[in-house]
Design a protein around this motif. Structure first.
Motif, PDB file in Angstrom:
ATOM      1  N   THR A  69      40.820  13.951  51.127  1.00 32.60           N
ATOM      2  CA  THR A  69      41.465  15.261  51.074  1.00 32.60           C
ATOM      3  C   THR A  69      40.427  16.363  51.108  1.00 32.60           C
ATOM      4  N   GLU A  70      40.847  17.526  51.601  1.00 32.44           N
ATOM      5  CA  GLU A  70      40.021  18.730  51.548  1.00 32.44           C
ATOM      6  C   GLU A  70      40.550  19.703  50.495  1.00 32.44           C
ATOM      7  N   ASN A  71      41.449  19.244  49.645  1.00 29.20           N
ATOM      8  CA  ASN A  71      42.038  20.124  48.632  1.00 29.20           C
ATOM      9  C   ASN A  71      40.968  20.727  47.724  1.00 29.20           C
ATOM     10  N   ASN A  72      40.989  22.038  47.593  1.00 28.50           N
ATOM     11  CA  ASN A  72      40.085  22.711  46.663  1.00 28.50           C
ATOM     12  C   ASN A  72      40.444  22.371  45.222  1.00 28.50           C
TER      13      ASN A  72
ATOM     14  N   ASP B  24      45.670  13.738  52.664  1.00 27.01           N
ATOM     15  CA  ASP B  24      46.013  14.803  53.608  1.00 27.01           C
ATOM     16  C   ASP B  24      46.851  14.283  54.773  1.00 27.01           C
TER      17      ASP B  24
ATOM     18  N   LYS C 157      33.564  16.556  44.814  1.00 30.84           N
ATOM     19  CA  LYS C 157      33.326  16.108  46.186  1.00 30.84           C
ATOM     20  C   LYS C 157      33.566  14.604  46.329  1.00 30.84           C
TER      21      LYS C 157
ATOM     22  N   GLN D 101      37.281  14.056  46.445  1.00 29.33           N
ATOM     23  CA  GLN D 101      37.811  14.450  47.750  1.00 29.33           C
ATOM     24  C   GLN D 101      37.578  13.357  48.788  1.00 29.33           C
ATOM     25  N   TYR D 102      36.416  12.723  48.730  1.00 25.53           N
ATOM     26  CA  TYR D 102      36.146  11.617  49.652  1.00 25.53           C
ATOM     27  C   TYR D 102      37.056  10.430  49.354  1.00 25.53           C
TER      28      TYR D 102
END
Length: 425
Positions: A106-109, A232, A98, A101-102
């Motif tokens: 990005t919201e990439n899994n 993103d 997490k 991602q911040y």
């Protein structure tokens, strides 16, 4: 109870005596004797250095990395370790995901941290998305493009190079023309080229790559947390960084993220990746990114390193990306003014975290850096790769990004320029 214990101990003693008298024990006796002899026949003594306490000097790490680690991150890394497959460790890894991602926006899994330095993430990106014989396009304006080109060549890719002098800038038109010509499956660009002190523009390049069905790979090892990057929004397919620069964690962990386009390419390969350790089929499971209920053993991750990385990402989250970018920009501007006051030459498209200056005329750059280290306990460095002999580099990243540290660096440089003799015309 005592009689029961005595009888049990007597029984064990009798069994042991019987075992000694058995033919098997007789056959084992020579082996045990040989083991005893081997244990007593050490011919190489303990090295004297290993009998002394560890000593490491306290230095100001004002080079391109690693940077000084703040006490909070040092304390996190010094916590008692837990098993790398414990549920609590998985929770920490989820936190790290997490945090990355911040930091990457990005919201990439498919977002993980490599067990290794930035080079590990670099190799992971290439090994998983490129197969032997496929075309790769690499923008080279410093050492990191050179490294990616060599990595891709070693695993059998057909590598094409766009080359500029260190710190050179590639226009979007030049990039699109090269992609149209070579039709690569992957295009590499360094966002923060630390060997040249360049922060390269990224806007629009991801769109070009999508137009031509090419993956866009970006290196942010020296820039993440110091200069804006939006994975993103900027259509970056693969992004990676390192732990030891503006994130201020010790070297040894490397965040990386793949979007759906990159995942489709790497999980529909005809051949296995050349590295087992960096195979995302296994790493995606280890990091809980593949949707499977159980995480299986792949390798022993650097538990203490992950503790430190998690804390560094927490500090970044608490401070906020915008504030971090602003702080690096302000401190860099303060440093630029001081360097120009010293008569030193700077370059354009500057990276806020690592500043390059042209080697002052008449000075031996190695003597300048050695003087600063000896008299100020401060690390600055020369160039790297193609920029060796061209520049000197000053890094003020994360914890070190303070105007007081910029002033210390400027004072050390002024002192060196005053006391080092000019060695050439």
């Amino acid at each position: 109870m005592q009689r029961a214990l005595l009888s049990r101990s007597t029984l064990l003693a009798q069994q042991a005596a019987a075992a000694i008298d058995s033919p098997l024990a007789a056959r084992s006796a020579p082996l045990l004797q040989r083991l005893d002899r081997s244990m007593s026949s050490v011919t190489i003594p303990p090295p004297a250095c290993m009998l002394r306490p560890l000593e490491a000097p306290l230095r100001y790490l004002f080079g391109p990395g690693p940077s000084n680690v703040p006490p909070r991150i040092l304390a996190a890394g010094g916590r008692p370790i837990i098993g790398h497959l414990h549920p609590e460790m998985y929770e920490i890894m989820n936190d790290i995901k997490k945090g990355i991602q911040y930091a990457f926006q990005t919201e990439n899994n498919m977002t993980i941290s490599m067990s290794g330095s930035g080079h590990a993430a670099m190799e992971c990106a290439v090994f998983n998305t490129v197969e032997p014989g496929e075309s790769v396009l690499v923008a080279i304006n410093g050492i990191w493009g050179e490294r990616v080109a060599e990595i891709a060549e070693r695993m059998g890719a057909n590598v094409h190079k766009m080359v500029k002098t260190p710190g050179g800038y590639f226009t979007n038109k030049e990039i699109e023309q090269a992609i149209e010509k070579h039709k690569p499956v992957l295009f590499f660009l360094t966002h923060g080229e630390s060997s040249a002190g360049l922060c390269h523009p990224v806007d629009g390049i991801g769109d070009i790559c999508r137009k031509h069905n090419c993956l866009f790979l970006v290196d942010t090892v020296a820039s993440l947390g110091a200069a804006p990057i939006f994975m993103d929004k900027q259509n970056i397919d693969i992004l990676y960084t390192g732990s030891q620069k503006a994130l201020n964690a010790p070297p040894g962990t490397a965040p990386i993220s793949f979007n759906d386009r990159a995942c489709h390419k790497m999980f529909n390969r005809k051949t296995k990746p050349v590295s087992y350790l960096f195979d995302m089929t296994h790493l995606s499971n280890y990091w809980g990114c593949d949707g499977k209920p159980a995480r299986l053993y792949h390798h022993t991750g650097p538990v203490s390193g992950f503790f430190a990385l998690r804390e560094s990402l927490a500090i970044l989250a608490e401070k906020g990306l915008e504030e971090s970018w602003k702080k690096h920009k302000e401190v860099a501007a303060h440093l630029y003014r001081g360097l120009e006051d010293l008569g030193l030459k700077l370059f354009d498209l500057r990276l806020p975290s690592v500043t390059t200056i042209a080697i002052p005329d008449g000075y031996n750059w190695r003597e300048l850096l050695a003087y600063i280290m000896k008299h100020h306990q401060m690390e600055m460095t020369g160039g790297l790769g193609p920029s060796i002999g061209m520049v000197m580099r000053i890094g003020l990243m994360g914890y070190n990004c303070e105007k007081t540290n910029a002033d210390m660096a400027l004072h050390a440089l002024a002192d060196a320029l005053k006391n080092c003799k000019k060695s050439r015309a």
